[in-house]
Design a protein around this motif. Structure first.
Motif, PDB file in Angstrom:
ATOM      1  N   GLY A 141       0.794  -1.224   0.000  1.00  0.00           N
ATOM      2  CA  GLY A 141       0.000   0.000   0.000  1.00  0.00           C
ATOM      3  C   GLY A 141       0.819   1.264   0.000  1.00  0.00           C
ATOM      4  O   GLY A 141       2.000   1.249  -0.308  1.00  0.00           O
ATOM      5  N   ARG A 145      -1.926   2.315  -1.478  1.00  0.00           N
ATOM      6  CA  ARG A 145      -2.895   1.938  -2.508  1.00  0.00           C
ATOM      7  C   ARG A 145      -2.316   0.757  -3.271  1.00  0.00           C
ATOM      8  O   ARG A 145      -1.119   0.693  -3.532  1.00  0.00           O
ATOM      9  CB  ARG A 145      -3.182   3.118  -3.440  1.00  0.00           C
ATOM     10  N   ASP A 165      -5.017   2.815  -8.328  1.00  0.00           N
ATOM     11  CA  ASP A 165      -5.176   1.524  -7.673  1.00  0.00           C
ATOM     12  C   ASP A 165      -6.588   1.323  -7.137  1.00  0.00           C
ATOM     13  O   ASP A 165      -7.250   2.266  -6.674  1.00  0.00           O
ATOM     14  CB  ASP A 165      -4.169   1.385  -6.539  1.00  0.00           C
ATOM     15  N   VAL A 216      -7.377   0.336  -0.945  1.00  0.00           N
ATOM     16  CA  VAL A 216      -6.591   1.096   0.027  1.00  0.00           C
ATOM     17  C   VAL A 216      -6.426   0.263   1.295  1.00  0.00           C
ATOM     18  O   VAL A 216      -7.193  -0.669   1.547  1.00  0.00           O
ATOM     19  CB  VAL A 216      -7.271   2.442   0.349  1.00  0.00           C
ATOM     20  N   GLN A 245     -10.955   4.914  -1.582  1.00  0.00           N
ATOM     21  CA  GLN A 245     -10.803   4.414  -2.940  1.00  0.00           C
ATOM     22  C   GLN A 245     -11.222   5.485  -3.948  1.00  0.00           C
ATOM     23  O   GLN A 245     -12.048   6.358  -3.647  1.00  0.00           O
ATOM     24  CB  GLN A 245     -11.694   3.183  -3.158  1.00  0.00           C
ATOM     25  N   GLU A 299       1.331   7.694  -2.703  1.00  0.00           N
ATOM     26  CA  GLU A 299       0.318   8.354  -1.878  1.00  0.00           C
ATOM     27  C   GLU A 299       0.993   9.389  -0.983  1.00  0.00           C
ATOM     28  O   GLU A 299       1.933   9.072  -0.257  1.00  0.00           O
ATOM     29  CB  GLU A 299      -0.415   7.315  -1.025  1.00  0.00           C
TER      30      GLU A 299
END
Length: 512
Positions: free
Chosen positions: A104, A106, A171, A174, A188, A287
């Motif tokens: 992550g 994402r 993506d 999350v 998202q 992110e």
């Protein structure tokens, strides 16, 4: 536009002359002065009627059974190389978490082999989409274009909110709500709105079998293959060009638009984009919310001490994940055909169930053993029908882009050194017209261009084309045609085949 019957009669005569005489693609420039059939006409065939009014059409035999013929190491690896391959495969199959791996914030999946699994590790999208279970496990909404029996997909937005080009991956999921991601509260993307605005396109995983061979083909070999049979290609309306690296000008060859230069770049980008794991190639989080940047970066550095216990490969113990991903793909063998003449040892025990063809359209080849022109029931393909399909595939022009073989250059790895292999691709990008256009540019490839998809292993693929829009191989062929597509003449040639010959082409492809 020429009268359909007249054009068809002339075209069949031309095809017959080529198939029964010389094997020249230049003889297949059929009805060149006729207007190209529009994209909707060539892609809207039903199960019972095709563009040229046949009572029936050829039928995709479906995913072939038997030995997968894929997923193992290259033949000829030494003991050290085999140990490295085994360790690298283990890393490729790992499932990542947030603290242990850096999943992550994402992501689209939590492991390479989650998406690259059909028919074996390293392949493409499996029959049951694991993204549904991932969404449910991690408290995400399943996007409307993801289904349990559909392909694994990534989503790209074509435009930014201000109308400028986007093209990047957005993506699906999350880490918000996961027990190992406390404090992260991102949401998202609004995929429903993007769909409504016609602003989202999809990509499915590309198979990675045999990519070390592809990586080791010299540029001179690729350029010579693309330049070969130039007059014949021009008569078919086929051109094509290579996507290239913007800095050194060398050919890029990996990805749906051949946008990646090497397996290491391919691996690093996928680790960052698909799983959100920062690495030596892509060391920064995508992110920007600081509450979701939970680990030091890069999250997958080169280890300076070996793991405990050892992987069994001293070389692998000191390499980062992306180097091991690249190493796994580099040493991964090419898929083995099950029933083509290229693999005679496999033909005696492998069969494919197919629908028989009708006798109401004349064949352009003599009837092959095992292929009926009169039976209305199902039959079984044989070595003869597969060989017949391979010949027709070449003669109608498919091999102008899906070239049969390439040869690697010199390599320190004996198993990759001066090897001739059969990927059935020129690794160039071609204009596929408006029907397949996605509006996204990558490197030098524009929104209508795609790399020629290698067809080795296609017999065991479930979903086709860059977005997985069909699981019907016949429809995948038909959808190569459309306004502006370089494949229009070849698909017209395919549509003018007898049912026996069209069926033989499908049988051949499913034998690969």
């Amino acid at each position: 536009m020429l009268n359909i019957k007249a054009a068809r009669a002339c075209s069949l005569a031309s095809i017959a002359a080529v198939l029964l005489g010389s094997v020249s693609l230049s003889g297949l420039a059929l009805a060149q002065n006729a207007a190209v059939t529009n994209s909707t006409a060539t892609t809207s065939n039903t199960a019972n009627t095709n563009t040229f009014g046949r009572a029936h059409r050829a039928v995709d035999p479906g995913v072939r059974g038997g030995d997968p013929g894929a997923g193992g190491p290259l033949t000829g690896l030494n003991t050290v190389e085999q140990a490295y391959f085994s360790a690298a495969k283990g890393t490729f199959e790992e499932v990542e978490t947030v603290p242990d791996g850096g999943l992550g914030p994402r992501f689209n999946a939590d492991g390479c082999a989650v998406c690259h699994s059909q028919p074996q590790t390293g392949g493409t999208s499996p029959a049951t989409n694991p993204q549904v279970a991932i969404a449910q496990r991690d408290h995400n909404v399943v996007p409307p274009f993801i289904s349990a029996n559909g392909p694994v997909r990534e989503a790209r937005f074509v435009r930014n909110p201000d109308g400028t080009p986007d093209g990047g991956v957005h993506d699906l999921f999350v880490i918000t709500g996961r027990a190992d991601a406390q404090g992260c509260k991102i949401q998202q993307p609004n995929f429903a709105a993007a769909l409504a605005a016609r602003n989202v396109i999809f990509r499915i995983p590309t198979p990675t079998f045999g990519l070390g061979l592809v990586e080791n083909v010299p540029e001179s070999g690729l350029r010579a293959a693309l330049a070969a049979n130039g007059q014949q290609k021009r008569s078919l309306g086929i051109s094509g060009r290579f996507n290239t690296n913007g800095n050194d000008g060398t050919i890029t060859r990996f990805g749906w638009k051949a946008q990646n230069k090497s397996l290491l770049i391919f691996s690093g980008e996928a680790y960052n984009v698909e799983m959100g794991v920062t690495n030596n190639n892509f060391p920064n989080e995508r992110e920007t919310d600081p509450n979701c940047q939970l680990n030091p970066t890069p999250e997958s550095p080169n280890p300076l001490t070996p793991p405990a216990p050892s992987s069994g490969s001293p070389a692998a113990d000191y390499q980062s994940d992306i180097e091991l991903f690249a190493g796994f793909m580099r040493f991964l063998a090419a898929p083995t055909p099950a029933g083509s003449t290229a693999a005679p040892a496999a033909t005696s025990s492998t069969t494919t169930t197919v629908a028989s063809a009708s006798a109401n359209v004349a064949s352009v080849l003599p009837s092959a053993s095992g292929a009926s022109t009169t039976s209305a029931t199902s039959t079984t393909s044989t070595t003869a029908t597969v060989a017949r399909g391979q010949q027709v595939f070449a003669n109608i022009g498919c091999q102008a882009c899906h070239i049969p073989s390439l040869t690697t250059g010199k390599s320190p790895t004996a198993a990759l050194n001066n090897v001739t292999f059969q990927p059935l691709s020129d690794f160039a990008v071609h204009d596929m017209g408006i029907g397949l256009a996605d509006g996204v540019s990558q490197g030098g490839a524009n929104g209508r261009e795609f790399r020629t998809a290698p067809l080795w292993g296609v017999g065991q693929r479930i979903f086709f084309l860059h977005d997985g829009r069909t699981n019907d191989l016949y429809q995948a062929i038909e959808q190569h045609a459309g306004q502006g597509s370089e494949a229009n003449q070849v698909i017209q040639n395919f549509n003018l085949l007898s049912l026996d010959d069209a069926q033989a082409v499908l049988n051949y492809l499913r034998s690969l």
